[in-house]
Scaffold this motif. Sequence first.
Motif, mmCIF file in Angstrom:
data_model
loop_
_atom_site.group_PDB
_atom_site.id
_atom_site.type_symbol
_atom_site.label_atom_id
_atom_site.label_comp_id
_atom_site.label_asym_id
_atom_site.label_seq_id
_atom_site.Cartn_x
_atom_site.Cartn_y
_atom_site.Cartn_z
ATOM 1 N N ARG A 1 57.926 79.636 -5.398
ATOM 2 C CA ARG A 1 56.666 80.375 -5.438
ATOM 3 C C ARG A 1 56.750 81.702 -4.710
ATOM 4 N NH1 ARG A 1 53.078 75.214 -4.099
ATOM 5 N NH2 ARG A 1 54.964 74.835 -2.954
ATOM 6 N N ASP A 2 57.628 81.789 -3.701
ATOM 7 C CA ASP A 2 57.761 83.041 -2.948
ATOM 8 C C ASP A 2 58.642 84.059 -3.662
ATOM 9 O OD1 ASP A 2 60.297 82.016 -2.624
ATOM 10 O OD2 ASP A 2 60.149 81.773 -0.451
ATOM 11 N N GLY A 3 59.136 83.716 -4.870
ATOM 12 C CA GLY A 3 59.932 84.638 -5.664
ATOM 13 C C GLY A 3 61.433 84.537 -5.447
ATOM 14 N N HIS A 4 61.873 83.767 -4.462
ATOM 15 C CA HIS A 4 63.305 83.604 -4.224
ATOM 16 C C HIS A 4 63.914 82.658 -5.254
ATOM 17 C CE1 HIS A 4 62.238 85.007 -0.101
ATOM 18 N NE2 HIS A 4 63.296 85.754 -0.370
ATOM 19 N N GLU A 5 65.110 82.978 -5.684
ATOM 20 C CA GLU A 5 65.815 82.202 -6.692
ATOM 21 C C GLU A 5 67.068 81.594 -6.077
ATOM 22 O OE1 GLU A 5 67.690 82.777 -11.167
ATOM 23 O OE2 GLU A 5 67.257 84.530 -9.948
ATOM 24 N N VAL A 6 67.420 80.401 -6.538
ATOM 25 C CA VAL A 6 68.680 79.764 -6.151
ATOM 26 C C VAL A 6 69.499 79.596 -7.417
ATOM 27 C CG1 VAL A 6 69.794 77.713 -5.199
ATOM 28 C CG2 VAL A 6 67.667 78.544 -4.198
ATOM 29 N N ARG A 7 70.736 80.079 -7.396
ATOM 30 C CA ARG A 7 71.673 79.884 -8.508
ATOM 31 C C ARG A 7 72.711 78.895 -8.016
ATOM 32 N NH1 ARG A 7 72.540 84.672 -12.374
ATOM 33 N NH2 ARG A 7 73.578 82.901 -13.243
ATOM 34 N N PRO A 8 72.480 77.589 -8.236
ATOM 35 C CA PRO A 8 73.205 76.542 -7.526
ATOM 36 C C PRO A 8 74.714 76.529 -7.755
ATOM 37 C CG PRO A 8 71.885 75.596 -9.279
ATOM 38 C CD PRO A 8 71.556 77.049 -9.222
ATOM 39 N N GLN A 9 75.406 76.392 -6.634
ATOM 40 C CA GLN A 9 76.842 76.143 -6.646
ATOM 41 C C GLN A 9 77.125 74.740 -6.152
ATOM 42 O OE1 GLN A 9 78.106 79.470 -4.227
ATOM 43 N NE2 GLN A 9 78.986 80.387 -6.050
ATOM 44 N N ALA A 10 76.183 74.174 -5.376
ATOM 45 C CA ALA A 10 76.337 72.820 -4.856
ATOM 46 C C ALA A 10 75.008 72.093 -4.998
ATOM 47 C CB ALA A 10 76.749 72.865 -3.391
ATOM 48 N N ILE A 11 75.092 70.791 -5.178
ATOM 49 C CA ILE A 11 73.904 69.954 -5.312
ATOM 50 C C ILE A 11 74.121 68.696 -4.477
ATOM 51 C CG2 ILE A 11 74.765 68.855 -7.411
ATOM 52 C CD1 ILE A 11 71.884 68.685 -8.395
ATOM 53 N N ALA A 12 73.065 68.218 -3.855
ATOM 54 C CA ALA A 12 73.119 66.975 -3.093
ATOM 55 C C ALA A 12 71.890 66.152 -3.463
ATOM 56 C CB ALA A 12 73.133 67.262 -1.595
ATOM 57 N N ALA A 13 72.084 64.879 -3.720
ATOM 58 C CA ALA A 13 70.992 64.012 -4.146
ATOM 59 C C ALA A 13 70.319 63.378 -2.942
ATOM 60 C CB ALA A 13 71.514 62.933 -5.079
ATOM 61 N N GLY A 14 69.049 63.665 -2.771
ATOM 62 C CA GLY A 14 68.245 63.010 -1.750
ATOM 63 C C GLY A 14 67.482 61.860 -2.371
ATOM 64 N N ALA A 15 66.771 61.092 -1.552
ATOM 65 C CA ALA A 15 66.018 59.942 -2.057
ATOM 66 C C ALA A 15 64.906 60.357 -3.025
ATOM 67 C CB ALA A 15 65.425 59.160 -0.889
ATOM 68 N N ARG A 16 64.254 61.499 -2.755
ATOM 69 C CA ARG A 16 63.156 61.962 -3.609
ATOM 70 C C ARG A 16 63.385 63.336 -4.220
ATOM 71 N NH1 ARG A 16 59.817 60.273 1.163
ATOM 72 N NH2 ARG A 16 59.460 58.081 0.811
ATOM 73 N N HIS A 17 64.365 64.058 -3.709
ATOM 74 C CA HIS A 17 64.597 65.435 -4.140
ATOM 75 C C HIS A 17 66.085 65.679 -4.313
ATOM 76 C CE1 HIS A 17 61.048 65.436 -1.517
ATOM 77 N NE2 HIS A 17 60.581 66.403 -2.266
ATOM 78 N N PRO A 18 66.485 66.401 -5.360
ATOM 79 C CA PRO A 18 67.826 66.987 -5.327
ATOM 80 C C PRO A 18 67.744 68.287 -4.522
ATOM 81 C CG PRO A 18 66.966 66.937 -7.586
ATOM 82 C CD PRO A 18 65.885 66.459 -6.673
ATOM 83 N N PHE A 19 68.749 68.560 -3.725
ATOM 84 C CA PHE A 19 68.825 69.791 -2.946
ATOM 85 C C PHE A 19 69.922 70.650 -3.532
ATOM 86 C CE2 PHE A 19 67.167 66.525 -0.164
ATOM 87 C CZ PHE A 19 66.005 67.129 0.281
ATOM 88 N N VAL A 20 69.682 71.955 -3.629
ATOM 89 C CA VAL A 20 70.645 72.877 -4.215
ATOM 90 C C VAL A 20 70.943 73.995 -3.228
ATOM 91 C CG1 VAL A 20 70.009 72.403 -6.617
ATOM 92 C CG2 VAL A 20 68.776 74.162 -5.353
ATOM 93 N N SER A 21 72.141 74.571 -3.356
ATOM 94 C CA SER A 21 72.479 75.717 -2.511
ATOM 95 C C SER A 21 73.389 76.661 -3.277
ATOM 96 C CB SER A 21 73.141 75.269 -1.206
ATOM 97 O OG SER A 21 74.370 74.638 -1.461
ATOM 98 N N ASP A 22 73.299 77.925 -2.913
ATOM 99 C CA ASP A 22 74.204 78.938 -3.444
ATOM 100 C C ASP A 22 74.747 79.726 -2.262
ATOM 101 O OD1 ASP A 22 72.175 80.748 -2.747
ATOM 102 O OD2 ASP A 22 71.577 81.156 -4.799
ATOM 103 N N ARG A 23 75.243 80.908 -2.481
ATOM 104 C CA ARG A 23 75.834 81.678 -1.394
ATOM 105 C C ARG A 23 74.809 82.253 -0.422
ATOM 106 N NH1 ARG A 23 81.169 82.746 -1.961
ATOM 107 N NH2 ARG A 23 82.050 82.347 -4.005
ATOM 108 N N GLN A 24 73.528 82.220 -0.786
ATOM 109 C CA GLN A 24 72.517 82.845 0.062
ATOM 110 C C GLN A 24 71.360 81.948 0.454
ATOM 111 O OE1 GLN A 24 71.441 86.155 -2.371
ATOM 112 N NE2 GLN A 24 73.161 87.391 -1.682
ATOM 113 N N ARG A 25 71.048 80.905 -0.349
ATOM 114 C CA ARG A 25 69.841 80.115 -0.088
ATOM 115 C C ARG A 25 70.097 78.630 -0.316
ATOM 116 N NH1 ARG A 25 66.331 83.765 1.044
ATOM 117 N NH2 ARG A 25 64.573 82.388 1.260
#
Length: 109
Positions: free
Chosen positions: A29-53
Amino acid sequence: MYATTWRRRLYVAEAGGRRGLRRLRLTARDGHEVRPQAIAAGARHPFVSDRQRVGAVRDGRLLWTAPADAVWAKRPVPLGGDRVLFLAAGKDRTGGLLYCADAETGRRV
């Protein structure tokens, strides 16, 4: 839900739902984008990360993002169903900081 990354995009498939993968656009919603390079599965959420966020996904949308640094943010680490750990660079970029955040809101705890 099943999730995978390919070419810095996140694709999901619902268990027992529609057939095939669908691409999720990861802009918070704040306009920031993630272009995932890594993903981790949480119990309720997948978490994603790239080189910046780092960010959390639920119901096909990116809930929040937090700044990270390529040197440190390799993959978020889910803690139970309501927390996530991730590494980020300090303001001077010489040291690393370990953050624990609420999985739903991204607020540091």
